[in-house]
Motif scaffolding. Sequence first.
Motif, PDB file in Angstrom:
ATOM      1  N   ALA A 116       1.032  -1.300  -0.420  1.00  0.00           N
ATOM      2  CA  ALA A 116      -0.007  -0.270  -0.109  1.00  0.00           C
ATOM      3  C   ALA A 116       0.888   1.153   0.010  1.00  0.00           C
ATOM      4  O   ALA A 116       1.687   1.265   0.358  1.00  0.00           O
ATOM      5  CB  ALA A 116      -0.832   0.432   2.036  1.00  0.00           C
ATOM      6  N   TRP A 117       0.670   2.458  -0.513  1.00  0.00           N
ATOM      7  CA  TRP A 117       1.526   3.657  -0.495  1.00  0.00           C
ATOM      8  C   TRP A 117       0.146   4.893  -0.749  1.00  0.00           C
ATOM      9  O   TRP A 117      -0.768   4.413  -1.666  1.00  0.00           O
ATOM     10  CB  TRP A 117       2.237   3.382  -1.982  1.00  0.00           C
ATOM     11  CG  TRP A 117       1.760   3.306  -3.284  1.00  0.00           C
ATOM     12  CD1 TRP A 117       1.324   1.888  -3.751  1.00  0.00           C
ATOM     13  CD2 TRP A 117       1.551   4.480  -4.308  1.00  0.00           C
ATOM     14  NE1 TRP A 117       1.570   2.392  -5.008  1.00  0.00           N
ATOM     15  CE2 TRP A 117       1.250   3.297  -5.452  1.00  0.00           C
ATOM     16  CE3 TRP A 117       1.927   5.699  -4.515  1.00  0.00           C
ATOM     17  CZ2 TRP A 117       1.187   3.664  -6.647  1.00  0.00           C
ATOM     18  CZ3 TRP A 117       1.470   6.018  -5.779  1.00  0.00           C
ATOM     19  CH2 TRP A 117       1.119   5.405  -6.534  1.00  0.00           C
ATOM     20  N   LEU A 118       0.388   5.405  -0.970  1.00  0.00           N
ATOM     21  CA  LEU A 118      -0.493   6.868  -0.657  1.00  0.00           C
ATOM     22  C   LEU A 118      -0.346   8.048  -1.701  1.00  0.00           C
ATOM     23  O   LEU A 118       1.234   8.157  -2.059  1.00  0.00           O
ATOM     24  CB  LEU A 118       0.299   7.594   0.378  1.00  0.00           C
ATOM     25  CG  LEU A 118      -0.958   9.004   1.322  1.00  0.00           C
ATOM     26  CD1 LEU A 118      -2.082   8.126   0.999  1.00  0.00           C
ATOM     27  CD2 LEU A 118      -0.554   9.945   2.290  1.00  0.00           C
ATOM     28  N   ASP A 119      -0.940   8.317  -2.524  1.00  0.00           N
ATOM     29  CA  ASP A 119      -1.524   9.178  -3.237  1.00  0.00           C
ATOM     30  C   ASP A 119      -2.007  10.123  -3.657  1.00  0.00           C
ATOM     31  O   ASP A 119      -3.081  10.149  -2.590  1.00  0.00           O
ATOM     32  CB  ASP A 119      -1.333   8.173  -4.448  1.00  0.00           C
ATOM     33  CG  ASP A 119      -1.156   8.900  -6.125  1.00  0.00           C
ATOM     34  OD1 ASP A 119      -0.073   9.715  -5.763  1.00  0.00           O
ATOM     35  OD2 ASP A 119      -1.344   7.985  -7.989  1.00  0.00           O
ATOM     36  N   GLN A 120      -1.447  10.588  -3.819  1.00  0.00           N
ATOM     37  CA  GLN A 120      -2.791  12.260  -4.314  1.00  0.00           C
ATOM     38  C   GLN A 120      -2.482  12.850  -5.450  1.00  0.00           C
ATOM     39  O   GLN A 120      -1.637  14.346  -6.220  1.00  0.00           O
ATOM     40  CB  GLN A 120      -1.681  13.918  -3.567  1.00  0.00           C
ATOM     41  CG  GLN A 120      -3.280  14.784  -2.990  1.00  0.00           C
ATOM     42  CD  GLN A 120      -2.546  15.976  -2.092  1.00  0.00           C
ATOM     43  OE1 GLN A 120      -1.371  16.049  -1.779  1.00  0.00           O
ATOM     44  NE2 GLN A 120      -3.420  16.092  -1.104  1.00  0.00           N
ATOM     45  N   PRO A 121      -3.537  12.133  -6.287  1.00  0.00           N
ATOM     46  CA  PRO A 121      -3.752  12.035  -7.661  1.00  0.00           C
ATOM     47  C   PRO A 121      -4.685  13.257  -7.964  1.00  0.00           C
ATOM     48  O   PRO A 121      -4.625  14.081  -8.701  1.00  0.00           O
ATOM     49  CB  PRO A 121      -4.205  10.856  -8.147  1.00  0.00           C
ATOM     50  CG  PRO A 121      -5.261  10.879  -7.501  1.00  0.00           C
ATOM     51  CD  PRO A 121      -4.280  10.780  -6.137  1.00  0.00           C
ATOM     52  N   TRP A 122      -5.488  14.201  -7.459  1.00  0.00           N
ATOM     53  CA  TRP A 122      -6.031  15.400  -7.487  1.00  0.00           C
ATOM     54  C   TRP A 122      -5.531  16.344  -6.491  1.00  0.00           C
ATOM     55  O   TRP A 122      -5.757  15.930  -5.221  1.00  0.00           O
ATOM     56  CB  TRP A 122      -7.698  14.989  -7.869  1.00  0.00           C
ATOM     57  CG  TRP A 122      -7.768  13.571  -8.673  1.00  0.00           C
ATOM     58  CD1 TRP A 122      -7.584  13.882  -9.591  1.00  0.00           C
ATOM     59  CD2 TRP A 122      -7.949  12.682  -8.416  1.00  0.00           C
ATOM     60  NE1 TRP A 122      -7.936  12.704 -10.554  1.00  0.00           N
ATOM     61  CE2 TRP A 122      -8.261  11.347  -9.096  1.00  0.00           C
ATOM     62  CE3 TRP A 122      -8.435  11.735  -7.054  1.00  0.00           C
ATOM     63  CZ2 TRP A 122      -8.854  10.511 -10.058  1.00  0.00           C
ATOM     64  CZ3 TRP A 122      -8.512  10.450  -7.026  1.00  0.00           C
ATOM     65  CH2 TRP A 122      -9.238   9.667  -8.396  1.00  0.00           C
ATOM     66  N   GLU A 123      -5.847  17.568  -7.078  1.00  0.00           N
ATOM     67  CA  GLU A 123      -5.557  18.055  -5.104  1.00  0.00           C
ATOM     68  C   GLU A 123      -6.330  18.298  -4.394  1.00  0.00           C
ATOM     69  O   GLU A 123      -7.795  17.505  -4.394  1.00  0.00           O
ATOM     70  CB  GLU A 123      -5.893  19.681  -6.301  1.00  0.00           C
ATOM     71  CG  GLU A 123      -5.526  20.331  -4.784  1.00  0.00           C
ATOM     72  CD  GLU A 123      -6.008  22.293  -5.617  1.00  0.00           C
ATOM     73  OE1 GLU A 123      -6.182  23.130  -4.864  1.00  0.00           O
ATOM     74  OE2 GLU A 123      -5.349  22.247  -6.704  1.00  0.00           O
ATOM     75  N   ASP A 124      -5.958  18.067  -3.037  1.00  0.00           N
ATOM     76  CA  ASP A 124      -6.518  17.240  -1.596  1.00  0.00           C
ATOM     77  C   ASP A 124      -7.198  16.723  -2.101  1.00  0.00           C
ATOM     78  O   ASP A 124      -8.092  16.738  -0.850  1.00  0.00           O
ATOM     79  CB  ASP A 124      -7.253  19.147  -0.812  1.00  0.00           C
ATOM     80  CG  ASP A 124      -6.485  20.390  -1.051  1.00  0.00           C
ATOM     81  OD1 ASP A 124      -5.606  20.727  -0.818  1.00  0.00           O
ATOM     82  OD2 ASP A 124      -7.164  21.520  -1.416  1.00  0.00           O
ATOM     83  N   ASP A 125      -7.023  15.592  -2.592  1.00  0.00           N
ATOM     84  CA  ASP A 125      -7.654  14.207  -2.154  1.00  0.00           C
ATOM     85  C   ASP A 125      -6.531  13.216  -2.401  1.00  0.00           C
ATOM     86  O   ASP A 125      -5.922  13.104  -3.170  1.00  0.00           O
ATOM     87  CB  ASP A 125      -8.404  14.198  -3.874  1.00  0.00           C
ATOM     88  CG  ASP A 125      -9.436  13.367  -3.274  1.00  0.00           C
ATOM     89  OD1 ASP A 125     -10.116  12.985  -2.060  1.00  0.00           O
ATOM     90  OD2 ASP A 125     -10.480  13.017  -4.498  1.00  0.00           O
ATOM     91  N   THR A 126      -6.595  12.009  -1.498  1.00  0.00           N
ATOM     92  CA  THR A 126      -5.717  11.316  -1.495  1.00  0.00           C
ATOM     93  C   THR A 126      -6.671  10.267  -1.171  1.00  0.00           C
ATOM     94  O   THR A 126      -7.120  10.122  -0.839  1.00  0.00           O
ATOM     95  CB  THR A 126      -5.396  11.790   0.278  1.00  0.00           C
ATOM     96  OG1 THR A 126      -4.610  12.802   0.862  1.00  0.00           O
ATOM     97  CG2 THR A 126      -4.690  10.611   0.987  1.00  0.00           C
ATOM     98  N   VAL A 127      -5.403  10.003  -2.237  1.00  0.00           N
ATOM     99  CA  VAL A 127      -5.664   7.813  -2.396  1.00  0.00           C
ATOM    100  C   VAL A 127      -4.639   7.272  -1.957  1.00  0.00           C
ATOM    101  O   VAL A 127      -3.474   7.794  -1.100  1.00  0.00           O
ATOM    102  CB  VAL A 127      -6.345   7.428  -3.576  1.00  0.00           C
ATOM    103  CG1 VAL A 127      -7.626   8.882  -4.472  1.00  0.00           C
ATOM    104  CG2 VAL A 127      -5.147   7.910  -4.595  1.00  0.00           C
TER     105      VAL A 127
END
Length: 119
Positions: free
Chosen positions: A19-30
Motif C-alpha cells: 500500500a502507498w499514499l497518492d494524491q492524484p487530485w488536489e487535496d484528495d488523498t487515495v
Amino acid sequence: MAGLTHAELLEHCLRKPGAWLDQPWEDDTVVKVGPKIFAFLGGPDTGSVALKCGATRAEADEWLARYPDDATASAYTGRYGWNRLRLDGAIPRDELLEAVDGSYAAVVSRLPARERPAG
C-alpha cells in the motif's frame, strides 16, 4: 465503539502489503496497491472513505440498506460496487476496518500476478 478517525483509517490502509499514499487530485488523498486505488480518503476533514464494497452494485447496496444514513453509492464509481462510508456514524469501527480489508483484497485479486504485493 463506533467511529474511526481519518488518521486511524490512513494508518490501517498503509499497513497493507504494497500500500502507498497518492494524491492524484488536489487535496484528495487515495491509497493504492500497485497502480490501483483501494481507498478514496479525500482530505482529513472529509469524514468518510470510499471503498469497493461488493463485486456488483447489488452486493454493495447491502451497505446502503444496513446503514442508510452513513453509506451512499460513490459518485462515478458507484455502479462498480464502490460506496462512501461515514467514519463517525453508526457503522461500527470493526466493520469499517473489515470494509477496508475487503476493498484491498478485491483490488489485489484483480491485479496481474507481477503487480501483486508479496505477503
